[in-house]
Scaffold this motif. Structure first.
Motif, short mmCIF file in Angstrom:
data_model
loop_
_atom_site.label_atom_id
_atom_site.label_comp_id
_atom_site.label_asym_id
_atom_site.label_seq_id
_atom_site.Cartn_x
_atom_site.Cartn_y
_atom_site.Cartn_z
N GLN A 65 0.92 -1.19 0.00
CA GLN A 65 0.09 0.02 0.13
C GLN A 65 0.81 1.26 -0.03
O GLN A 65 0.30 2.11 -0.59
N TYR A 72 1.61 5.73 -9.39
CA TYR A 72 1.02 4.35 -8.81
C TYR A 72 1.78 3.12 -9.59
O TYR A 72 1.57 3.23 -10.71
N ASN A 172 -10.32 -1.22 -14.91
CA ASN A 172 -10.46 -0.91 -13.26
C ASN A 172 -10.42 -2.36 -12.45
O ASN A 172 -10.21 -2.27 -11.25
N ILE A 206 -2.92 -4.16 -13.52
CA ILE A 206 -1.90 -4.45 -12.41
C ILE A 206 -2.69 -5.58 -11.69
O ILE A 206 -3.62 -5.31 -11.56
N GLU A 208 -3.17 -6.04 -8.72
CA GLU A 208 -4.00 -5.85 -7.39
C GLU A 208 -5.56 -5.62 -8.05
O GLU A 208 -6.48 -5.82 -7.14
N LYS A 209 -5.91 -5.45 -9.29
CA LYS A 209 -7.07 -5.01 -9.59
C LYS A 209 -7.72 -6.54 -10.14
O LYS A 209 -8.78 -6.55 -10.52
#
Lengths: 249, 249
Positions: A65, A72, A172, A206, A208-209
Motif C-alpha cells: 500500500q 502508482y 479497473n 496491475i 491488484e485489480k
DNA sequence: TAAATAGCTGCAAAAAACCGCACAAACTCT
DNA sequence: AGAGTTTGTGCGGTTTTTTGCAGCTATTTA
C-alpha cells in the motif's frame, strides 16, 4: 498457551488475513489484553508485523500500500506496457482507451513503428503525438474532465464505424465470474463499444485489480482475447483466466 | 476498520482514480464524515495527498495539473488574448482553432466563466481542461502532427453541424484586398468551415501578419466580425480594416 | 442573495494502550 | 535440592487515542 505458540498463531493469522485485532486474539487464546499487547509489541520490535491501534497488520500490507508513493506502481505499469507493445504490428489499426497504463504503453512504442492509433483520451494523444511515425486519430465528443476522455453518443457512433485490428484497454476491475467491470457509466458504455469494434481485445491491469469487481459490467471474459499484468504468465493468480480461454501474457 | 486500513484504502482509491470524495469514503467504510475528514487531514499533513473541498486528489494528478512547463509567452500574444476573452460570455458556444495565440487565450479565461468550448486543437484542449468550469468538446478526426489539430472530412462534417455563437481563429495572414489567407490546404478548409458555422468570427493576429497574404484564400473581410491585434484600435495600420466594417479591438 | 454543503472546534464517551505492581512459573547456580 | 533470579502473566488505575456529535463558520451553488 505458551508465548511462542501465541506468536506463531498470531503470525499465522496475519499471513491468512493480513490483519489481526487485539480483542479477537485475547478471546481466542483466552489471555488478557495486556499479554496480547506485549506479544504484539515484541513482534513489532522484531519487525515481524506492524502494530496499530487495535491490532496489527502484516508487513506485506504496508509494502503493497505505501511503497508506491508517487505515480502508482510505475514499474509494474512499465512491465505491462512492454508486454503490450509486442502485440502491435506495422500497419495495424489500434484502438486504445485512456488511463495511466495506456499512457505508459504510448511512451514505449518502438520508434520505427508505423501504425494508426485511434483514441478518445487526451493524455494518450499527447503521447502519441510525440511519436515520429504513427498516425493518430482522435475520437471527438464532449470531454469528461476527470478522466480526460471524449465521451458521448457521438464518440460511440464513431467507434461503431470502426473495425480495428486490436484494442487496448486499461481496466479497473476484472474477475473470472463478473468479467470486466467499471464504476463510471459513461466510460463503461465506451469500453463496451470499443470491445465490439475490435478483432482482438487486450486488457491491461496491475495484479491488484485482479479478482475485484465494480458495479457496472462491461463484458464477460469470453470477449477478451488477451490479459496482461505485471505477473509472469504462469502465476497461479492467473489460472482462472487461462481456463477461461484468455491468452495471458 | 482500522485507521491504517482506512488510510491504505484511501490511498488505493486515490491511486486508481486520482480523486476521492469524502462522502463516498464514509459510506463505503461506514464511518462518520468527521473520521474521514481527519484521515484526509493526516494524509494531507504527511503529504500523501492533496486535500480539497469535498475530498482529495492524488499527488501525481496535481503534478500533472500544475506542472510548470510555462511556455514563454510573448507580450503581444498575451495582450491579444486579454482582449479576446472579453468577448466570451457565460453560456456561449465557442468554436476555436489552434495556434499559440489561441492557447494564450485559453490560459487567461476567467475562472468563473461557464461556456462550452469546441475545438480540434490538442494544445488548446490541454489548456481548456485545466479550467474549472467550462465544458470542452473535441472535434475528432485524424490529427495533423505538425499543427496538432484534427483535420479531415469527418472534422469538417462535424463543424457543419454546428452553429456556434462565436469563433476565434489565430490567423497566418490577413490583407484588406485578399482577406484571410493560409498556406496549408487542410487547415484552410477547416477554417473556412469554422467561419461558416459561427455567428461571429474573431480573428487574432499579431500586427506583423497584417497586410500579408498567402496562397490559399479562406475568406474575404466581409465574413470577419472582429479583428484583434496587440495594437491600440486607433492605430493607423488598422484603418483599412475599420473601413471594411470589421470591429477592431 | 439565500440555501445547501462541507469544514472546523470543543466536548464527551468508549476503547485501547500504558504503567506499576504482585505473583507464579521457570531457570540458575551453588 | 533449594534459595535467588529471571521471565511471564494478570490486575487495577491512569493516560492516550479514536470516534461521533452538536453547534458554529466558511465555502459553494442555484
Amino acid at each position: 498457551m505458551l508465548k511462542k505458540e501465541r506468536h506463531a498463531f498470531i503470525m499465522h493469522q496475519l499471513n491468512l488475513h493480513n490483519k489481526v485485532l487485539s480483542n479477537d486474539l485475547c478471546q481466542i487464546m483466552e489471555v488478557s489484553e495486556d499479554t496480547i499487547r506485549r506479544d504484539l509489541q515484541e513482534l513489532s520490535a522484531a519487525e515481524k508485523l506492524i502494530k496499530v491501534h487495535g491490532g496489527a497488520l502484516s508487513l506485506s500490507f504496508s509494502e503493497v500500500q505505501f511503497s508506491t508513493d508517487h505515480l502508482y506502481s510505475p514499474e509494474k505499469k512499465r512491465i505491462i506496457a512492454e508486454k503490450a507493445v509486442s502485440l502491435v504490428e506495422n500497419g495495424m489499426f489500434v484502438l486504445t482507451g485512456g488511463g495511466t497504463t495506456i499512457v505508459e504503453m504510448a511512451k514505449v512504442l518502438p520508434p520505427q513503428l508505423r501504425a494508426t492509433f485511434i483514441t478518445g483520451s487526451i493524455p494518450a494523444v499527447n503521447e502519441y503525438l510525440k511519436h515520429p511515425s504513427i498516425d493518430v486519430v482522435m475520437i471527438g465528443d464532449k470531454i469528461l474532465k476527470d478522466s480526460k476522455i471524449t465521451c458521448g453518443s457521438e464518440a460511440i457512433s464513431k467507434i461503431r464505424q470502426l473495425n480495428a485490428d486490436i484494442c487496448f484497454l486499461g481496466i479497473n476491475a476484472i474477475d473470472s465470474k463478473s468479467g470486466v467491470t467499471e464504476n463510471d457509466w459513461e466510460v463503461a458504455n465506451l469500453k463496451r463499444e470499443m470491445i465490439e469494434a475490435s478483432k482482438k481485445v487486450v486488457c491491461l491491469s496491475i495484479s491488484e485489480k485482479l479478482n475485484s469487481s465494480q458495479p457496472l459490467r462491461i463484458c464477460g471474459l469470453e470477449k477478451i482475447t488477451h490479459l496482461i499484468t505485471e505477473l509472469p504468465p504462469d502465476d497461479k493468480r492467473l489460472n482462472d483466466y487461462h481456463k477461461a480461454g484468455v491468452i495471458v501474457l
